[in-house]
Motif scaffolding. Structure first.
Motif, mmCIF file in Angstrom:
data_model
loop_
_atom_site.group_PDB
_atom_site.id
_atom_site.type_symbol
_atom_site.label_atom_id
_atom_site.label_comp_id
_atom_site.label_asym_id
_atom_site.label_seq_id
_atom_site.Cartn_x
_atom_site.Cartn_y
_atom_site.Cartn_z
ATOM 1 N N LEU A 170 -23.103 75.805 24.948
ATOM 2 C CA LEU A 170 -22.902 74.937 23.785
ATOM 3 C C LEU A 170 -22.166 73.654 24.159
ATOM 4 O O LEU A 170 -22.522 72.561 23.735
ATOM 5 N N GLU A 171 -21.129 73.803 24.967
ATOM 6 C CA GLU A 171 -20.324 72.659 25.402
ATOM 7 C C GLU A 171 -21.193 71.632 26.121
ATOM 8 O O GLU A 171 -21.127 70.428 25.866
ATOM 9 N N ASP A 172 -22.036 72.126 27.015
ATOM 10 C CA ASP A 172 -22.920 71.271 27.792
ATOM 11 C C ASP A 172 -23.913 70.555 26.864
ATOM 12 O O ASP A 172 -24.173 69.356 27.000
ATOM 13 N N LYS A 348 -11.078 69.474 32.565
ATOM 14 C CA LYS A 348 -10.882 68.054 32.901
ATOM 15 C C LYS A 348 -9.419 67.654 32.703
ATOM 16 O O LYS A 348 -8.823 66.971 33.535
ATOM 17 N N GLU A 349 -8.836 68.103 31.596
ATOM 18 C CA GLU A 349 -7.433 67.787 31.312
ATOM 19 C C GLU A 349 -6.511 68.504 32.319
ATOM 20 O O GLU A 349 -5.505 67.943 32.756
ATOM 21 N N SER A 367 -15.801 70.136 35.431
ATOM 22 C CA SER A 367 -15.747 69.502 34.106
ATOM 23 C C SER A 367 -16.795 68.402 33.974
ATOM 24 O O SER A 367 -16.962 67.822 32.909
ATOM 25 N N GLY A 368 -17.513 68.127 35.045
ATOM 26 C CA GLY A 368 -18.532 67.069 34.993
ATOM 27 C C GLY A 368 -19.891 67.596 34.580
ATOM 28 O O GLY A 368 -20.053 68.779 34.271
ATOM 29 N N LYS A 374 -22.017 72.159 36.981
ATOM 30 C CA LYS A 374 -22.404 73.131 35.950
ATOM 31 C C LYS A 374 -22.572 74.524 36.561
ATOM 32 O O LYS A 374 -22.174 75.525 35.960
ATOM 33 N N ALA A 375 -23.160 74.571 37.771
ATOM 34 C CA ALA A 375 -23.375 75.865 38.431
ATOM 35 C C ALA A 375 -22.035 76.505 38.799
ATOM 36 O O ALA A 375 -21.840 77.716 38.627
#
Length: 460
Positions: A170-172, A348-349, A367-368, A374-375
């Motif tokens: 969902l985030e992606d 990321k934070e 976080s990118g 993603k993997a």
């Protein structure tokens, strides 16, 4: 004298009461041109709405977040009237689909209004992002319906409908849609992003020492009203839970079985709560005490320190992310989800607080939006079931301030269980059946279900 029975109904707000404090007047007062509405059941759509509204600052479009249940949604018809005064305005909808293709509780009235009332939305600019799950039959029904209906009513679609799938990532889905959304907005409004870094913090952290707060005003885990667990007042609902005694808590598996399935009977006598077959009961759990202590230890903090988080945006209707003032211990125990798998924006934070270059690079990569990132996120966080405590343990040079962690983590949600009894037979008790969740992860750790582990120890 018998007290009358009552049914739980959503609060009805008078139509006229919204004008002075509704989203239109707030936009006028603060000069903001973006309003992000959310239909949220578990807090994700609300979190996405907050992130999008805040990010608008990069484009000179700082937004306000609005709950459709607290607004007079008829006012949407007048949104384009602000264009002359403020410049082009935009309404974005972050809408989750709940249950069998239903709107979330806070979007029921808005859904009815769109279904039954003809609104005149000519000139209103909009975009919709839906939150759903492909494993359900009515995938993203709410997002699809609102996107189509707003178009039918004459509104102008600035960016195509986004469909987030919680069964995948969902985030992606949100990040990918969001990047394309801002590109569409820049084209439509003829604006561009400012290069400068903007502050992603939403709350100011205040440490409160003796004399800075009244001890009787300290929240100790109440979900909404102060002292509501001591002085119980009906009607009871999700914002005002009933403190129900547990009458029976048995394991229905044989002593030799490695499974533990609880049969729990909760006493509702005198509460005036009624239920029907097929209803759900919401249980507010408490996070695992050892995990809470571990976070305190890893971040080297005094868990009993009193503090408050105050919204930096004075015009926001949400003054605090959860009830404040409280202690770090209470917040980590009752108010935030410490065992949920952190979304990529949290990593990321966290990277910003990590001193070892390799650890920092790994967090940044995850976080990118690159395929490698993603993997890695999928294997290192999702497949390995690493929650915040595990990440802080394995990234031992990551030392974020506790207040930023508390701001980033989602709000602890009640757990809903299908009621396993009939009110015809058991009018004064609600029965719950639940398997205690406990499993070993690929890192050799044991993860435990928040509510089932907590309930297992609740013996009558």
């Amino acid at each position: 004298y018998k007290l009358p029975e009552y049914e739980i109904k959503p609060m009805v707000v008078k139509e006229s009461s919204t004008v002075e404090k509704g989203f239109l007047s707030k936009m006028k007062k603060t000069g903001r041109r973006l309003v992000v509405f959310y239909g949220s059941q578990t807090g994700t759509a609300e979190e996405f709405a907050g992130r999008l509204a805040k990010e608008g600052a990069r484009y000179g479009l700082k937004g306000i977040v609005a709950d459709p249940e607290e607004e007079n949604m008829e006012d949407l018809q007048q949104l384009s009237e602000l264009d002359e005064e403020l410049g082009p305005c935009l309404a974005v909808f972050m809408l989750a689909t709940y249950g069998e293709g239903d709107p979330t509780d806070n979007a029921v009235e808005f859904n009815d209004k769109l279904t039954n009332d003809g609104m005149e939305l000519g000139g209103v600019k909009f975009a919709v992002f839906g939150l759903g799950n492909k494993t359900y039959e009515h995938y993203n029904k709410m997002g699809k319906f609102v996107d189509a209906k707003l178009g039918e009513l004459g509104a102008q679609r600035i960016h195509e409908l986004g469909l987030g799938d919680d069964d995948a990532n969902l985030e992606d889905d949100f990040i990918t849609w969001k990047e394309a959304f801002w590109a569409s907005v820049c084209t439509a409004f003829n604006i561009e992003a400012s290069g400068e870094e903007f502050n992603t913090r939403q709350y100011e952290h205040k440490i409160l020492n003796d004399g800075d707060y009244k001890p009787e005003k300290l929240y100790t885990g109440e979900v909404a009203r102060l002292k509501s667990y001591i002085t119980q007042r009906p009607p009871f609902d999700v914002k005002n839970p009933y403190m129900a005694p547990i009458k029976i808590n048995n394991n229905i598996h044989n002593p030799g079985s490695d499974r533990h399935c609880m049969h729990i009977e909760v006493d509702i006598e005198g509460s005036r709560i009624r239920y029907d077959a097929g209803d759900h009961v919401a249980v507010y759990p408490l996070n695992n005490i050892q995990l809470v202590n571990k976070i305190g230890q890893l971040l080297d903090i005094d868990l009993d320190q009193v503090f408050s988080l105050i919204n930096l945006d004075e015009d926001s209707s949400k003054k605090h992310p959860f009830p404040c003032p409280t202690t770090y211990r209470t917040a980590l125990s009752y108010y935030v989800e410490i065992t949920a798998l952190p979304r990529t924006h949290i990593l990321k934070e966290l990277a910003a607080y990590t001193s070892d270059p390799d650890q920092k690079a790994k967090l940044e990569l995850m976080s990118g939006t690159t395929p490698e990132g993603k993997a890695l996120y999928q294997t290192w966080v999702v497949d390995s079931c690493r929650h915040i405590t595990h990440i802080l343990e394995d990234m031992d040079t990551c030392k974020p301030p506790i207040d930023h962690i508390l701001e980033l983590l989602p709000r602890l949600q009640p757990r809903f269980y299908s009621i396993a009894s009939s009110a015809k037979l058991h009018p004064n008790s609600v029965h719950i059946c639940g398997v205690v969740v406990e499993y070993e992860t690929s890192t050799g750790r044991t993860n435990k279900g928040v509510a089932t582990t907590w309930l297992r120890d609740k013996q009558p």
